[in-house]
Each structure stands twice: as structure tokens, then as C-alpha cells.
Motif scaffolding. Structure first.
Motif, short mmCIF file in Angstrom:
data_model
loop_
_atom_site.label_atom_id
_atom_site.label_comp_id
_atom_site.label_asym_id
_atom_site.label_seq_id
_atom_site.Cartn_x
_atom_site.Cartn_y
_atom_site.Cartn_z
N HIS A 219 46.33 45.59 22.23
CA HIS A 219 45.74 46.23 21.05
C HIS A 219 44.30 45.75 20.86
N ASN B 40 52.25 41.96 15.37
CA ASN B 40 51.51 42.95 14.59
C ASN B 40 52.11 42.96 13.18
N PHE C 188 51.06 55.48 16.03
CA PHE C 188 50.54 54.15 15.72
C PHE C 188 51.71 53.23 15.40
N THR C 189 51.42 51.98 15.05
CA THR C 189 52.47 50.95 15.04
C THR C 189 53.66 51.30 14.15
N ASP D 187 51.62 46.23 22.37
CA ASP D 187 51.10 47.13 21.34
C ASP D 187 49.92 47.96 21.85
N ALA D 188 49.95 49.25 21.55
CA ALA D 188 48.85 50.16 21.91
C ALA D 188 48.63 50.15 23.43
N ASP E 9 54.74 50.50 21.61
CA ASP E 9 55.03 51.24 20.37
C ASP E 9 54.30 52.57 20.35
N HIS E 10 53.17 52.64 21.04
CA HIS E 10 52.36 53.87 21.17
C HIS E 10 51.29 53.56 22.19
ZN LIG Z 1 50.83 49.44 17.50
#
Ligand SMILES: [Zn+2]
Lengths: 205, 511
Positions: free
Chosen positions: B269, B141, B89-90, B50-51, B347-348
Motif C-alpha cells: 500500500h 491497516n 478499497f480496504t 494490501d492494495a 483486499d483490492h
Molecule cells: Zn486496502
């Protein structure tokens, strides 16, 4: 096996005695609780504070909910909040009744109709202060001295208000009038809370 | 669905007696099987971090060596150099990956519990695999987990968001609430039990809950301070990186093959909480290029703050690399890698620059949308590089293709090069953000970027004004020189294409 008249009489006496004793202990128990006619007045104040806060929270959120939920879904969120507010109100009311039960009668039970109301509102304001205080700390752990200090101030305010209302009858009458008016919210919010709870239970089961 | 059944002695004898028949039937069976039989038995394992910005990997040109273990494994994989997330974003980033659709189609782009619109609820990756593979999903998340709940009917196993966490606080997936997760999430997690804001609906329970939570958090931080000097990673529930990796390994050990697995890990993240050995390893004096605070920045953070955040992000990423490498090693040692397609992506990305922190921003710049995409395929021994521009919406059609299914009709993505797709240097890749736009209304509060031919045009369309920015990514990877004011004519074609696309997608949602 048949009983002799004597045996039968003594057994009846024993049962009556036991009932009397039971009735006596129930009576003692009940005598420590606030009067049943006082409770709805206090409950009106509790319900007003808790449901009012819940509606405020909902109004904060509704504009963002509207971005990604349908009207029906927004109503569902509202039902969750109202169901939770009902449970929270019962919990707080239960805590007040428990306090009246535990504390010496003169402290809290006598005059519960105004003492319970004042305690509920001082508690509510203390909780709002705590919420904002934690927010100001960015949810870091607060210092215990500040927490104890805050609790001390809240108790002091409660004590002063209780003494004030205990000694000034006009203040008591005024508060009673406020409580009477607030009771209307109980008639509105409690059925709403019960209906919401049923709907939430139906959704989750 | 439980596919594992105990075989009785009677079943065994029946099976043995049928062997000659199956041998006889082989040519017929073979003739009737589709050609995809070769791949359909492969596992497909998606690992999402994530992120996770590609711009923070040395492989993609970053000066710090943040993920050396991963980069070693990448030598046996196909690596995409210009892969972009469709969302910033997620929620939109994950939904695009899971549906093969741009956010303007699946409409999961607002901040909150809104998910994929019902018209596309069946248009998702698990539906493709549910007939041929056991399906297993885990998202650490909570916003990604809400999307997994929307996919529930295609999931054999849906692990809880906190399955491998140290604490368990979430209520929306607990007890009866898991029957109504989206509404429970919107009410309980997003309203009643709230921190970081004073707008909770609970007057008594929430402050007490927060007091308890902050104390428990502090106690855990102290308990693990030898390992995590800055405190524990936290996604509402605190967790240890090692536990998450152990949990994933255990889950894969019990995988029913062929399986389709979606693991969405929370690291790297924010909050960035490096392990002790990685704390200060990037205290190297290096400073990212100066990028002034953007006019539309929400955070308006100082450069010093952002540089510090970038350093912590890098150190946390290095910590994650050290832990997650055990998962790669397990897959290699156990032979799972040889039987599986393994996809590692994000995811981003993350944007700690131009005044912004993390991904709570309307801005679109490379670090936020440029994500790694690494695909291991069975038997691959040498790295392959793909430089064509690709999008996160390409994953779904590509994976469908890998198991022999045709690309579903709904997808907007294309097959990835090296996996059935072609190298198309002129392909248009969109990324968008619309956090504050109503999900079923035309896009009027949005940022959309169009990347193609090494150029990027970003359109910021908000009620208080519109703005175009135009960058040449070949000469200016850091997007320091906005060419739009001085050379608007160069951007005419790409601008018209973007505006036409926006008009086209908005037409569907006009009242
Ligand atoms: Zn995310």
C-alpha cells in the motif's frame, strides 16, 4: 505522659506558629494566582474558542458520518468531541493560570481578566495559523526559522495588545462586556462537556 | 481464550490410564466423527497484502519482475489467474473476504469507520473456525482492523494494528478505548487527531500533535535513510518491512495448532517506500500503455506522475517480496506449510492510471480489482492453474469446505475450482464501489462492474449522469477500447443482467 502547663503552652504556640507559617505560604501562593472572580471570565473565552472549533470540526465530518453511522452513533462521536473539548479547555485554562503564577505579577496576573482572555485568543489564532501552515506544507517538517518567526509575531501581537488594553480603559471595559456575554457559553458547554465525559467513560469502561 | 494448560503429574497418570480405553473406543469414535476429520486439524493461514494488484506481477503478464521470490514459491501452489476483489478499497474488499458477501450485502462500502451491518455481524469467517481452531487476526491497516474489532467475539487473539510498527500513535485500540473502538476511531483518529486536512476538532492539541508527528517522522526517516532512501513506510505509524515479517514469524512460532490465522499486511500500500537495493531497479525506460484521464477521475494526475508512481509501486513491491519471502521460507522450513492451507491474496488492487492515484477513485478497471490468489495445500508439489473467473467472496465458502463445514447459508460466493468448485466460464463476477453512497440507502452513487465470458461491463451511476463502458478482456486486457458506444447491442444481455442485479439489491434498502 501528662504535659506541664508550660510545655503545653509552648506546644500550642509552636502549632499556631506553624499554622501561621502555613497560612502565610498559602497566602503567598494564592496571592500569585489570578483572582477567583476573574477566572470564569477568561474561561468563557477559552471555552468559546475551543468548543466553537470542535463544533466546526464535527460539522465538517457529520455529512460523511451520516453515510455510515446511525443517529445514535453520530451523537456518540459528538460526545467524544465535547468531552475532549472540555479537557482541552481545562488544559489551556490551566496553562494560563500557570503563566500568571510563574510570571511577575505585573506582567500577567494583574489584569488577568483581560490579559488571560487576550492571550487565549492570540494563542488560538496562532494555532489555527500553525494548522494551516502545516497543511500547506503537506505535513512536511516546517523550517525552524518560520516557526520561531511565527512564535515571535504571536508574542509581539500579544505584547502590543496587552499594552494597548493596559493603557486604554475603554478597551478594557469593552472586552469585559464581551467576556460577560461569552460566559453564557460556559453555562452551556461545561455541563455538556461533563455529561459527554461521563458518557464516554461509561462506554469505554 | 487460552487453550494451553499445564499438565500436572496427576493429569498425566489419568491420561495414561485411559489409553487402553481410547484404543477400545476407536472404532466407535471413528464411526461418529464426520468425514471432515482429515482436514479439520490443518491450519488455515491467510496472508493479505494490501492494495496488491495482480497486474503488477510478471506471472500475470507484467513486464517487470516485481516478486521473484513469491513466484518461486507459487510453483508449488494453485494459482488463480482471473481472481477479482468484490470491493475497490480496504473496507469493502476486506469485508467481502471476511463475510463471503458482496459489498451491497454487508454494506461496509463507505469511506470511514462504518463496518459490516449488524444483521451480518455473525456471518463471518472467524465464526466458522472458532469451534475447531484457535483464531488469530492481525490487520496492519486501521480500516481492516476496525472490521476485526467487529469479529472480536470469535477471535482468541487480536493483535494490535501497530503490533510490529516502529511507532505507536493509534488511540482507538489503546487502554479503555478498545472497549469502544468504532466510536473512538470515528472520534479520535478520524476527527480529533487529524492530518492531511484542516478540519480537526481540536484547536490546540492537534496542531501540536502534528508538529510533533512531522518532526518524529522526519527523524525516523533520517535514522533509517541508509535502508530506506525515500523514507519509511507509514500507515499513520511508521514501520520497517523487516520488523513486520519478523513479527509475523514470531507469531506463527507460537501458533496454537490447529489455528486459523488472518494476517493483513499493509505493504505494498502507498506510500511506496522501497528499500535501498530496490531503489531505481525499474528505471528501465518502460512506459505503460497510454491511457487518457477518465472523465470521472478524482485525481486528474499527469501521465508522468502516474508512471513515476507505478515505478515506485513496483520497487516497493520488490522490497516487500524480498522481506516477506522469509516468512514463506520459515513456513516451509518449519514444516508449517505441510500442515497448513496457506492463502495469499489482496483486499483490492491499485490503479495508477487514467488520472487516478492508488485506490481513491470511483473508477473500476482491471488493475484495481484483479488480485492474486495463491493457495498452498499440504503436500502439493506442482503448480496448478485456474483460469476461471473467481471472486474474493469465494474464499469463505471454500475454506469452510476445506475443513469439512458446509458452505454457510448466507454466502454469495461459490466454491473455488480445484477446491470443491467447478469451472464455470459463464459465471458472473461483480466488483463495486460506493464510497460516497450512504451505507443503508439504495445504491445511487455507485460504480459496478460485471465480468464474465472475458467481457467486462462497468456501470457508473452518479447523480450527474450515468455511463456504461464495455471491454473485451481477451482482445483488450488493458481496457483501451470501450466498445459500448460503437457496439451497444453486444452488451445488451450483460447490461440487463447488471441492471437487474442492481435493482434486486436496491429493493432491500428502499425506504
Ligand atoms: Zn486496502
Amino acid at each position: 505522659m501528662a504535659l506541664t502547663p508550660d510545655q503545653s503552652q509552648s506546644q500550642t504556640q509552636a502549632i499556631e506558629f506553624s499554622r501561621e507559617k502555613e497560612g502565610h505560604s498559602l497566602h503567598v501562593l494564592a496571592s500569585r494566582l489570578p483572582g477567583w472572580r476573574e477566572i470564569p471570565f477568561v474561561f468563557g473565552g477559552v471555552v468559546f474558542a475551543i468548543y466553537g472549533w470542535a463544533v466546526r470540526g464535527f460539522l465538517y465530518q457529520v455529512s460523511s458520518l451520516y453515510l455510515y453511522h446511525t443517529l445514535g452513533e453520530i451523537f456518540n462521536v459528538f460526545f467524544y468531541l465535547m468531552a475532549f473539548a472540555l479537557l482541552e479547555s481545562l488544559f489551556v485554562m490551566g496553562a494560563l493560570i500557570l503563566a500568571a503564577f510563574i510570571l511577575p505579577g505585573k506582567w500577567f496576573k494583574e489584569g488577568f481578566i483581560y490579559k488571560g482572555f487576550i492571550a487565549a485568543w492570540v494563542g488560538s489564532i496562532a494555532m489555527i495559523r500553525l494548522e494551516y501552515y502545516l497543511f500547506s506544507l503537506n505535513y512536511a517538517v516546517p523550517s525552524m526559522s518560520v516557526l520561531y518567526g511565527g512564535m515571535g509575531i504571536a508574542l509581539l501581537v500579544l505584547l502590543v495588545l496587552l499594552l494597548l488594553f493596559q493603557n486604554i480603559l475603554r478597551l478594557q471595559r469593552f472586552l469585559l462586556m464581551v467576556e460577560e456575554r461569552m460566559q453564557i457559553f460556559t453555562y452551556l458547554y461545561i455541563p455538556l462537556g461533563i455529561l459527554s465525559l461521563i458518557l464516554v467513560l461509561l462506554r469505554t469502561n | 481464550m487460552n487453550r494451553k494448560k499445564n499438565i500436572s503429574r496427576r493429569d498425566f497418570l489419568k491420561f495414561v490410564s485411559l489409553i487402553p480405553l481410547t484404543w477400545l473406543a476407536r472404532p466407535i469414535a471413528h464411526a461418529t466423527l464426520p468425514k471432515r476429520e482429515g482436514n479439520v486439524h490443518r491450519n488455515v493461514i491467510i496472508l493479505v497484502f494490501d492494495a496488491w494488484s495482480a497486474n503488477h506481477l510478471r506471472f500475470y503478464g507484467y513486464p517487470r519482475d516485481t516478486m521473484p521470490n513469491l513466484e518461486r514459491f507459487m510453483e508449488k501452489a494453485t494459482v488463480f489467474h482471473n481472481h477479482y476483489s468484490a470491493g475497490t478499497f480496504t473496507i469493502p474488499g476486506t469485508a467481502s473476504m471476511l463475510t463471503g458477501l458482496y459489498p451491497w450485502s454487508h454494506r461496509a462500502f463507505s469511506l470511514g469507520s462504518g463496518g459490516i451491518i449488524k444483521e451480518h455481524l455473525n456471518d463471518q469467517i472467524f465464526s466458522i473456525f472458532s469451534n475447531t481452531h484457535s483464531t488469530l487476526a492481525y490487520a496492519q491497516n486501521k480500516f481492516a482492523d476496525i472490521l476485526l474489532f467487529q469479529c472480536a467475539k470469535y477471535l482468541d487473539t487480536h493483535l494490535k494494528v501497530g503490533a510490529f510498527n516502529l511507532e505507536h500513535r493509534f488511540l482507538y485500540n489503546f487502554g479503555p478505548f478498545k472497549n469502544d473502538p468504532q466510536m473512538a476511531f470515528a472520534s479520535l483518529e478520524n476527527n480529533i487527531l487529524l492530518d492531511r486536512t484542516t478540519s480537526s476538532s481540536s484547536l490546540f492539541v492537534n496542531p501540536i500533535y502534528n508538529l510533533w508527528k512531522t518532526t518524529a517522522t522526519r527523524d525516523n526517516d533520517l535514522r533509517f535513510s541508509d535502508e530506506y532512501p525515500l523514507g519509511l513506510p507509514d500507515n499513520t505509524e511508521q514501520f520497517l518491512l523487516a520488523d513486520v515479517v519478523d513479527g509475523a514469524i514470531q507469531t506463527l512460532r507460537g501458533l496454537e495448532e490447529p489455528g486459523f490465522v488472518y494476517f493483513h499486511f499493509y505493504p505494498p500500500h502507498e506510500n511506496y517506500m522501497p528499500l535501498k537495493p530496490f531503489r531505481n531497479i525499474f528505471n528501465d525506460g518502460w512506459q505503460p500503455p497510454v491511457k487518457p484521464v477518465h472523465r470521472l477521475s478524482w485525481g486528474k494526475k499527469s501521465r508522468a506522475t502516474l508512471n513515476q508512481l507505478n515505478r515506485e509501486y513496483d520497487e516497493y513491491m520488490a522490497s516487500w517480496d524480498a522481506e516477506v519471502s522469509r516468512l514463506f521460507q520459515y513456513m516451509e522450513d518449519s514444516g508449517l506449510l505441510e500442515r497448513s492451507y496457506v492463502i495469499i491474496t489482496a483486499d483490492h488492487g491499485e490503479l495508477n492510471e487514467r488520472g487516478e492515484r492508488g485506490h481513491f477513485t470511483p473508477l473500476i478497471f482491471d488493475p484495481l480489482i484483479h488480485i492474486p490468489l495463491i493457495i498452498f495445500q499440504p503436500g502439493q508439489k506442482k503448480r496448478k492453474d485456474v483460469h476461471t473467473y473467481t471472486s474474493s467472496i469465494d474464499l469463505l465458502p471454500t475454506l469452510a469446505h476445506l475443513i469439512g463445514s458446509p458452505a454457510p447459508s448466507w454466502v454469495e460466493g461459490e466454491l473455488l475450482p480445484e477446491f470443491g468448485g467447478v469451472n464455470d466460464p459463464g459465471r458472473s463476477i461483480y466488483s463495486m464501489d460506493a464510497k460516497t453512497n450512504a451505507s443503508l440507502a439504495p445504491l445511487t452513487k455507485t460504480s459496478i462492474s460485471l465480468t464474465k465470458n472475458h467481457q467486462r461491463l462497468t456501470y457508473y451511476k452518479y447523480p450527474d449522469g450515468e455511463q456504461f463502458e464495455f471491454y473485451n478482456l481477451e482482445e483488450d486486457r488493458e481496457e483501451l477500447r470501450d466498445l459500448y458506444p460503437s457496439r451497444p447491442a453486444d452488451a445488451v444481455l450483460i447490461r440487463d443482467e447488471l441492471l437487474q442485479k442492481l435493482d434486486e439489491v436496491n429493493r432491500l434498502f428502499k425506504a
